[in-house]
Write a protein that holds these residues in place. Structure first.
Motif, mmCIF file in Angstrom:
data_model
loop_
_atom_site.group_PDB
_atom_site.id
_atom_site.type_symbol
_atom_site.label_atom_id
_atom_site.label_comp_id
_atom_site.label_asym_id
_atom_site.label_seq_id
_atom_site.Cartn_x
_atom_site.Cartn_y
_atom_site.Cartn_z
ATOM 1 N N ALA B 47 0.833 -1.210 0.000
ATOM 2 C CA ALA B 47 0.000 0.000 0.000
ATOM 3 C C ALA B 47 0.868 1.261 0.000
ATOM 4 O O ALA B 47 0.562 2.235 -0.692
ATOM 5 C CB ALA B 47 -0.935 -0.004 1.211
ATOM 6 N N VAL B 48 1.976 1.221 0.765
ATOM 7 C CA VAL B 48 2.873 2.389 0.813
ATOM 8 C C VAL B 48 3.500 2.628 -0.557
ATOM 9 O O VAL B 48 3.547 3.770 -1.040
ATOM 10 C CB VAL B 48 3.965 2.191 1.892
ATOM 11 N N ALA B 51 0.876 4.116 -2.777
ATOM 12 C CA ALA B 51 0.606 5.517 -2.417
ATOM 13 C C ALA B 51 1.729 6.421 -2.914
ATOM 14 O O ALA B 51 1.475 7.506 -3.459
ATOM 15 C CB ALA B 51 0.445 5.646 -0.908
ATOM 16 N N VAL B 55 1.490 9.590 -5.400
ATOM 17 C CA VAL B 55 1.967 10.912 -4.976
ATOM 18 C C VAL B 55 3.027 11.444 -5.948
ATOM 19 O O VAL B 55 2.994 12.590 -6.359
ATOM 20 C CB VAL B 55 2.527 10.853 -3.541
ATOM 21 N N LEU B 61 4.434 15.182 -7.613
ATOM 22 C CA LEU B 61 5.350 15.683 -6.597
ATOM 23 C C LEU B 61 6.806 15.453 -7.017
ATOM 24 O O LEU B 61 7.700 16.169 -6.570
ATOM 25 C CB LEU B 61 5.064 15.007 -5.249
ATOM 26 N N PHE B 67 9.258 22.623 -1.626
ATOM 27 C CA PHE B 67 8.453 23.004 -0.465
ATOM 28 C C PHE B 67 7.215 22.127 -0.341
ATOM 29 O O PHE B 67 6.851 21.712 0.758
ATOM 30 C CB PHE B 67 8.040 24.484 -0.561
ATOM 31 N N ASN B 68 6.574 21.803 -1.485
ATOM 32 C CA ASN B 68 5.406 20.927 -1.437
ATOM 33 C C ASN B 68 5.794 19.522 -0.993
ATOM 34 O O ASN B 68 5.040 18.856 -0.271
ATOM 35 C CB ASN B 68 4.721 20.888 -2.805
ATOM 36 N N LEU B 71 6.070 19.695 2.720
ATOM 37 C CA LEU B 71 4.745 19.669 3.356
ATOM 38 C C LEU B 71 4.248 18.231 3.487
ATOM 39 O O LEU B 71 3.791 17.805 4.552
ATOM 40 C CB LEU B 71 3.739 20.475 2.518
ATOM 41 N N PHE B 72 4.369 17.476 2.403
ATOM 42 C CA PHE B 72 3.899 16.091 2.404
ATOM 43 C C PHE B 72 4.662 15.260 3.432
ATOM 44 O O PHE B 72 4.066 14.544 4.242
ATOM 45 C CB PHE B 72 4.040 15.499 0.998
ATOM 46 N N SER B 75 3.626 16.022 6.983
ATOM 47 C CA SER B 75 2.330 15.463 7.379
ATOM 48 C C SER B 75 2.484 13.999 7.769
ATOM 49 O O SER B 75 1.898 13.538 8.753
ATOM 50 C CB SER B 75 1.304 15.621 6.258
ATOM 51 N N ILE B 76 3.297 13.263 7.010
ATOM 52 C CA ILE B 76 3.527 11.853 7.349
ATOM 53 C C ILE B 76 4.277 11.747 8.676
ATOM 54 O O ILE B 76 3.956 10.914 9.525
ATOM 55 C CB ILE B 76 4.327 11.153 6.224
ATOM 56 N N PHE B 78 4.282 13.814 11.216
ATOM 57 C CA PHE B 78 3.423 14.099 12.366
ATOM 58 C C PHE B 78 2.379 13.006 12.567
ATOM 59 O O PHE B 78 1.975 12.723 13.697
ATOM 60 C CB PHE B 78 2.770 15.474 12.217
ATOM 61 N N PHE B 79 1.944 12.369 11.498
ATOM 62 C CA PHE B 79 1.025 11.241 11.613
ATOM 63 C C PHE B 79 1.707 10.093 12.370
ATOM 64 O O PHE B 79 1.117 9.499 13.288
ATOM 65 C CB PHE B 79 0.575 10.799 10.215
ATOM 66 N N LEU B 82 1.919 10.919 15.979
ATOM 67 C CA LEU B 82 0.604 10.713 16.611
ATOM 68 C C LEU B 82 0.407 9.239 16.967
ATOM 69 O O LEU B 82 0.007 8.895 18.083
ATOM 70 C CB LEU B 82 -0.486 11.184 15.643
ATOM 71 N N ILE B 83 0.742 8.349 16.014
ATOM 72 C CA ILE B 83 0.599 6.908 16.272
ATOM 73 C C ILE B 83 1.535 6.487 17.397
ATOM 74 O O ILE B 83 1.121 5.824 18.359
ATOM 75 C CB ILE B 83 0.932 6.089 14.995
#
Lengths: 218, 100
Positions: B47-48, B51, B55, B61, B67-68, B71-72, B75-76, B78-79, B82-83
């Motif tokens: 799946a990774v 994905a 992307v 990308l 810079f974009n 950003l991506f 986000s990963i 920080f996700f 969180l986990i």
């Protein structure tokens, strides 16, 4: 610079606070990526709930996943990847000034998105019929586990939120078709097509993870 | 002009084909029963990869501004944070949420 180009450049889309079309395009795209970051973290919370409960009740996930039909999950994966392809083709058409191709590709994408939602509807309807409902409304007796409703609460939250995103995507693409028919887009300005494409690909990516995590664990 | 990469139709079809093949593989590996933790690892790994293909080559990308990409990646990151932090709590509870 002093020579006017043969095909007159259309600039009615350009806002006065940008230097040129490229800067405006890059700013819009960066803004969309910031939004996609929030989307990743938005769905991230649900993926986290999935992980936490799977760590607590691993055997429940294996049992409950048998209620999901791998075949239809796989079909929906193929449908969404196909729609990602047609969105990418729509952007390519816009970049090449092929407005007819843009509209055709958008319609195919909308069609595939509808196929996805119809399959999802039948999956939901079948489960509702059995009494597999989220949370406290769960009445199905077929799974030998006290907390069987937890798996399906997570299932409905994740696929439901994803489904809402698909519906929003359909709405956005209908709007793009309307704009394209009014000849708004051309090779110098197709920002809304590009931005919607980015959104649609993210919806595809979310499903790429949902499919193995929910359907393929039995 | 980083934002105006135009992919050829052949290339886009190739990307989609790769994604279809990987979808088939991720279903096919469930037919040969891989032992416990590894079936999850294989499913997530495929799946990774899928994905990342979307992307990089559908969302462009690969050719986009750094810079974009940043950003991506953030986000990963920080996700994952969180986990990680949440599991440090939930994995080591003596009694998981009692009635839920």
């Amino acid at each position: 610079m002093s020579q006017p180009s043969a095909t007159e450049e259309r600039l009615e889309h350009l806002k006065h606070y940008f230097i040129d079309s490229d800067q405006q395009f890059e700013a819009s795209k960066m803004g969309m990526w910031v939004f996609l970051v929030t989307e990743i973290l938005f769905f991230g919370g649900l993926f986290l709930a999935y992980i936490v409960y799977r760590a607590w009740y691993p055997e429940l996930y294996l049992l409950a996943s048998e209620e999901l039909h791998t075949f239809w999950g796989a079909v929906n994966t193929v449908v969404l990847i196909g729609s990602s392809l047609t969105v990418a083709m729509a952007i390519r058409s816009a970049q090449l000034n092929q407005i007819k191709g843009l509209i055709i590709n958008l319609w195919i994408t909308i069609g595939l998105a509808c196929v996805f939602m119809v399959i999802k509807y039948f999956e939901y309807a079948e489960k509702f019929g059995k009494g597999i409902l989220p949370g406290g409304y769960y009445t199905y007796e077929g799974i030998e586990h006290e907390q069987a409703n937890i798996f399906f609460s997570i299932y409905y939250m994740m696929t439901g939120l994803h489904g809402i995103h698909v519906l929003v995507g359909i709405g956005l693409m209908l709007w793009l078709v309307y704009k394209a028919k009014k000849k708004v887009f051309h090779s110098g300005y197709y920002t809304p097509v590009e931005i919607t494409g980015l959104y649609w690909h993210l919806v595809d990516i979310i499903w790429i993870f949902l499919f193995p995590l929910l359907y393929l664990i039995d | 002009m980083s934002g105006h990469h135009i992919s050829s139709a052949k290339f886009l079809w190739g990307v989609a084909l790769a994604l279809f093949v990987l979808t088939f593989i991720t279903v096919a590996v469930t037919w040969i029963q891989i032992p416990e933790p590894w079936n999850i690892v294989v499913a997530i790994a495929i799946a990774v990869v899928k994905a990342l293909i979307v992307v990089a080559f559908f969302m462009n990308l690969w050719w986009d501004s750094k810079f974009n990409v940043l950003l991506f990646i953030m986000s990963i990151a920080f996700f994952l944070l969180l986990i990680g932090i949440t599991l440090l709590d939930t994995l080591y509870r003596v009694d998981p949420v009692p009635s839920f």
